[in-house]
Design a protein around this motif. Structure first.
Motif, PDB file in Angstrom:
ATOM      1  N   ILE A 592       2.959  35.371 -59.445  1.00 56.11           N
ATOM      2  CA  ILE A 592       1.943  36.362 -59.056  1.00 56.11           C
ATOM      3  C   ILE A 592       0.933  36.553 -60.184  1.00 56.11           C
ATOM      4  O   ILE A 592      -0.270  36.673 -59.943  1.00 56.11           O
ATOM      5  N   GLN A 593       1.418  36.563 -61.429  1.00 54.54           N
ATOM      6  CA  GLN A 593       0.494  36.676 -62.560  1.00 54.54           C
ATOM      7  C   GLN A 593      -0.498  35.514 -62.607  1.00 54.54           C
ATOM      8  O   GLN A 593      -1.642  35.671 -63.032  1.00 54.54           O
ATOM      9  N   HIS A 644      -2.183  41.037 -50.662  1.00 49.44           N
ATOM     10  CA  HIS A 644      -1.199  41.739 -51.493  1.00 49.44           C
ATOM     11  C   HIS A 644      -1.906  42.432 -52.658  1.00 49.44           C
ATOM     12  O   HIS A 644      -1.498  42.322 -53.815  1.00 49.44           O
ATOM     13  N   GLY A 645      -3.002  43.117 -52.352  1.00 50.25           N
ATOM     14  CA  GLY A 645      -3.858  43.685 -53.383  1.00 50.25           C
ATOM     15  C   GLY A 645      -3.152  44.640 -54.318  1.00 50.25           C
ATOM     16  O   GLY A 645      -3.491  44.733 -55.507  1.00 50.25           O
ATOM     17  N   THR A 646      -2.147  45.371 -53.819  1.00 52.60           N
ATOM     18  CA  THR A 646      -1.441  46.334 -54.657  1.00 52.60           C
ATOM     19  C   THR A 646      -0.841  45.683 -55.901  1.00 52.60           C
ATOM     20  O   THR A 646      -0.740  46.312 -56.961  1.00 52.60           O
ATOM     21  N   LEU A 647      -0.447  44.409 -55.776  1.00 51.71           N
ATOM     22  CA  LEU A 647       0.188  43.706 -56.898  1.00 51.71           C
ATOM     23  C   LEU A 647      -0.814  43.354 -57.997  1.00 51.71           C
ATOM     24  O   LEU A 647      -0.401  42.977 -59.097  1.00 51.71           O
ATOM     25  N   LYS A 670       7.369  41.985 -49.216  1.00 52.69           N
ATOM     26  CA  LYS A 670       6.591  41.171 -48.284  1.00 52.69           C
ATOM     27  C   LYS A 670       6.438  39.744 -48.814  1.00 52.69           C
ATOM     28  O   LYS A 670       6.578  38.763 -48.072  1.00 52.69           O
ATOM     29  N   VAL A 671       6.176  39.624 -50.120  1.00 57.75           N
ATOM     30  CA  VAL A 671       6.032  38.303 -50.740  1.00 57.75           C
ATOM     31  C   VAL A 671       7.355  37.559 -50.714  1.00 57.75           C
ATOM     32  O   VAL A 671       7.424  36.359 -50.414  1.00 57.75           O
ATOM     33  N   GLN A 672       8.450  38.255 -51.017  1.00 55.52           N
ATOM     34  CA  GLN A 672       9.755  37.613 -51.092  1.00 55.52           C
ATOM     35  C   GLN A 672      10.276  37.177 -49.732  1.00 55.52           C
ATOM     36  O   GLN A 672      11.185  36.350 -49.650  1.00 55.52           O
ATOM     37  N   VAL A 677       5.922  31.259 -50.035  1.00 53.93           N
ATOM     38  CA  VAL A 677       5.779  31.761 -51.411  1.00 53.93           C
ATOM     39  C   VAL A 677       7.112  32.150 -52.036  1.00 53.93           C
ATOM     40  O   VAL A 677       7.272  32.092 -53.254  1.00 53.93           O
ATOM     41  N   ALA A 678       8.081  32.550 -51.221  1.00 57.52           N
ATOM     42  CA  ALA A 678       9.346  33.084 -51.736  1.00 57.52           C
ATOM     43  C   ALA A 678       9.998  32.223 -52.816  1.00 57.52           C
ATOM     44  O   ALA A 678      10.483  32.760 -53.820  1.00 57.52           O
ATOM     45  N   PRO A 679      10.048  30.894 -52.685  1.00 66.52           N
ATOM     46  CA  PRO A 679      10.707  30.085 -53.729  1.00 66.52           C
ATOM     47  C   PRO A 679      10.061  30.241 -55.113  1.00 66.52           C
ATOM     48  O   PRO A 679      10.719  30.006 -56.129  1.00 66.52           O
TER      49      PRO A 679
END
Length: 705
Positions: A592-593, A644-647, A670-672, A677-679
């Motif tokens: 995510i970073q 996923h703007g909050t992140l 939601k991402v997980q 994206v989860a992996p």
């Protein structure tokens, strides 16, 4: 008993074992000694040996303990702003941090704390006076004991450096030593002149005239230190009844005061400090106070990178006790409260308007409501009044004005409809009027009190609020000048074109200062405040400010909120786990970073590929394929950030916001659960088990004063 004033000039001496502060203009006064590295305070008579003079400062702002060390914050430069009845007022221009350790230790968190504090002090509008209490309105000053030390007279709400003055104040009260091992020393009244109260806000002092009559026009806005913060990270009311963005604005007219002229030098002593009247004429002071503050219910706006944040009202019933604390304090301080609500009655703001009205209905006994409409809006006014005076909360009077609907199409003149509604109570409750008494006591003979206050709010207590407050200020100013005999009945202060221009610009400056401290930019709609007209140039300037606010509120206000919390003592740095905690480290999953960096790199490649010159015989299709690939990657990254703007919001890291924690948790879940994206973000966990979220669950220590 003579008044005790802070020292105007302080010499700082330093040695490996202590800092010593003394006033060269008061050679017989004791020296304040701060022992190194403990921070213990003591007063010493006579000269201290073994130290060397390092600087001369304008005052001690305070002492703050961070993670590894304590720091004395001193005011190294102050700018004269003008005189109020002979008393010079200064603005803090620069400060310096004096570490108590001779060889400061370095730690990432300590360095971050220092950078936050230095950034806050560099941009904060801080004011002080050595001989005048700028934290209190003239009406409150008239009932204060002039022999009390200045810091004891200061209004606790507007004593902005109250927390970092705690060590000095505790020492003055007879307590010394570090946290947890204080010892009683007895009262140390000689420490009073070292305690300098500072106000955060706006102040302009103008020597002007109206229709040839000289007078001093002053506007002061005081920002409360209780629940201070930034636009989206501080909303509504807290459990103690403090509301966000609370400001008290006082408009003052001083007549026959010849001592206010000039900027240079210090105010003199004796009669000059109390204002030198024109021979045969009284020095008259007239002032009118207004307030603003966030809607006193539990509500929040959650940043998601959308232009309009997600609005959350967290129950009206649960906030009744907090709202009662707030209004009980307001009634005690100001008398009757006329609540002017300018929040929209349609769209997303409607829920805030409805919550406010529900709250007023719950507080006021047997409310009687009256709704007035016109052809522009179904609810032009909504007035809530008590049917009979049974409780102290029946001194609350609620008026809703549909500001946007009434003034749309640049019809800002229609805001005077609200003034017509307020005219009767404003004239009834009046303004403060006092006359200087002879002698050197600084006492004032009170001839009239202000018995009520107009408390205005819009969504942020900024732009619409500024327009209405300046309009009300102009109305009451005309009334003051009529009562003084400067104007005749039916005349207005705005009839004097030169003064009207000054008045507009002072109020527009006030709007910008209040807005900048909360939202990060100057106010919107100041073209109307400055010129009386809504212009296209002003609309463009508002667009620019709105875009700037968007970026600051999403990416810049987190550190600013941390700086407020640190300076005001709502977060206390911990010295546990030194060097290992790394409080400001980014604990989001690495994937995510990396998304914003991948997005920027992809756009950069597309840009370079589009504008780089190529040789005529070069093969084009591989480059085009790569450009389309990177364009696709950029689009995917942009979509992920938007979804996923909050992140990607720069949240405060010291005092975690409950709604921010919830929002981040939901976004991570939601991402997980996203199969693509989860992996990249680790295995799926049950709610509350994600290591990636633990960083958001560390609560800052709260200081309860």
């Amino acid at each position: 008993m003579a008044a005790v004033w802070p020292y105007r000039d302080i010499n700082v001496h330093s040695s490996p074992s202590h800092y010593a502060f003394s006033s060269p203009s008061s050679p017989s006064a004791p020296t304040l000694v701060v022992d190194r590295p403990s921070g213990d305070l003591r007063l010493h008579d006579g000269k201290l040996l073994g130290s060397k003079r390092v600087s001369s400062v304008a005052g001690i702002l305070g002492i703050i303990k961070l993670r590894l060390d304590k720091y004395i914050i001193v005011i190294t430069k102050a700018q004269p702003m003008g005189r109020i009845k002979g008393h010079m007022v200064y603005r803090v221009v620069s400060t310096e941090f004096l570490p108590l350790r001779e060889r400061p230790l370095h730690d990432p968190d300590e360095d971050n704390y220092l950078n936050l504090l230095k950034g806050l002090l560099k941009t904060s509008p801080l004011y002080f006076s050595y001989s005048f209490d700028i934290t209190n309105s003239f009406q409150r000053q008239a009932h204060a004991d002039p022999s009390t030390p200045l810091w004891k007279r200061a209004d606790d709400r507007f004593f902005w450096n109250r927390f970092i003055q705690s060590d000095l104040i505790d020492f003055r009260g007879g307590q010394s030593g570090g946290y947890g091992h204080r010892q009683s020393l007895g009262q140390q009244s000689d420490a009073d002149p070292y305690i300098l109260p500072v106000m955060f806000g706006m102040m302009e002092i103008k020597n002007t005239s109206v229709k040839g009559n000289p007078l001093t026009f002053i506007l002061i806005t005081r920002r409360s230190r209780l629940r201070a913060g930034t636009r989206y990270f501080s909303r509504g009311v807290d459990d103690n009844g403090n509301v966000s963005n609370f400001n008290e604005t006082e408009q003052i007219v001083i007549l026959n005061d010849n001592s206010s002229g000039g900027i240079g030098g210090f105010a003199g002593s004796g009669a000059n400090q109390n204002g030198a009247a024109t021979p045969g004429k009284e020095v008259q002071v007239l002032s009118y106070v207004q307030t603003r503050g966030s809607v006193p219910v539990y509500w929040a706006e959650i940043n998601t990178l959308k232009y309009t944040p997600k609005l959350q009202i967290r129950g009206v019933d649960s906030a009744v006790l907090s709202a009662k604390k707030h209004f009980a304090e307001q009634i005690r301080l100001y008398g009757d409260n006329w609540l002017v609500n300018l929040v929209n009655q349609k769209g997303r703001e409607k829920s805030v308007k409805d919550a406010y009205e529900q709250m007023v209905n719950k507080i006021v006994s047997s409310p009687e409501e009256n709704v007035e409409s016109d052809n522009m809006t179904s609810e032009k006014f909504h007035v809530v009044e008590p049917s009979s005076n049974k409780t102290r909360f029946d001194r609350i009077h609620y008026i809703y004005f549909d500001f946007h609907s009434e003034t749309k199409g640049l019809r800002w003149d229609r805001a005077t409809l609200l003034l017509n509604q307020l005219e009767e109570p404003v004239l009834k409750h009046g303004y403060f009027r006092g006359v200087d008494m002879p002698g050197e006591t600084g006492q004032v003979e009170v001839r009239r009190h202000q018995g009520a206050v107009v408390r205005t709010n819009c969504m942020d207590c900024l732009d619409r609020t500024n327009v209405v407050q300046s309009m009300l200020g102009r109305f009451i100013l005309s009334r003051m000048l009529i009562d003084l005999g400067i104007l005749h009945e039916g005349e207005n202060a705005s009839d004097d074109a030169a003064f009207e221009n000054l008045f507009r610009n002072v109020w527009a400056d006030n709007a910008d200062v209040v807005s900048r401290s909360y939202s990060g930019t100057g106010a919107l709609k100041t073209d109307f405040t400055r010129t009386g007209n809504r212009t296209k140039a002003g609309a463009l300037a508002d667009l620019n400010n709105s875009i700037t606010r968007y970026f600051l509120n999403n990416f810049g206000d987190g550190p600013r909120q941390d700086a407020f919390d640190l300076f005001l003592g709502t977060y206390l740095p911990s010295d546990s786990g030194i060097g290992s905690q790394l409080l400001f480290a980014d604990r989001r999953p690495l994937f995510i970073q990396s998304i914003p960096y991948i997005f920027a790199a992809s756009l950069f490649f597309v840009f370079v590929g589009s504008f780089t010159r190529r040789s005529p015989d070069a093969t084009v299709w591989p480059l085009r394929v790569l450009m389309f690939v990177f364009l696709g990657v950029a689009a995917a990254c942009a979509n992920f950030i938007w979804a996923h703007g909050t992140l990607f919001v720069n949240w405060p890291k010291l005092n975690k916001l409950p709604w921010a924690i919830e929002s981040v948790q939901e976004a991570l879940l939601k991402v997980q659960h996203n199969p693509v994206v989860a992996p990249f973000v680790g295995t799926r966990h049950e709610r509350g088990k994600s290591d990636a979220r633990l960083g958001y669950l560390e609560e800052g220590k709260k200081r309860v004063e």
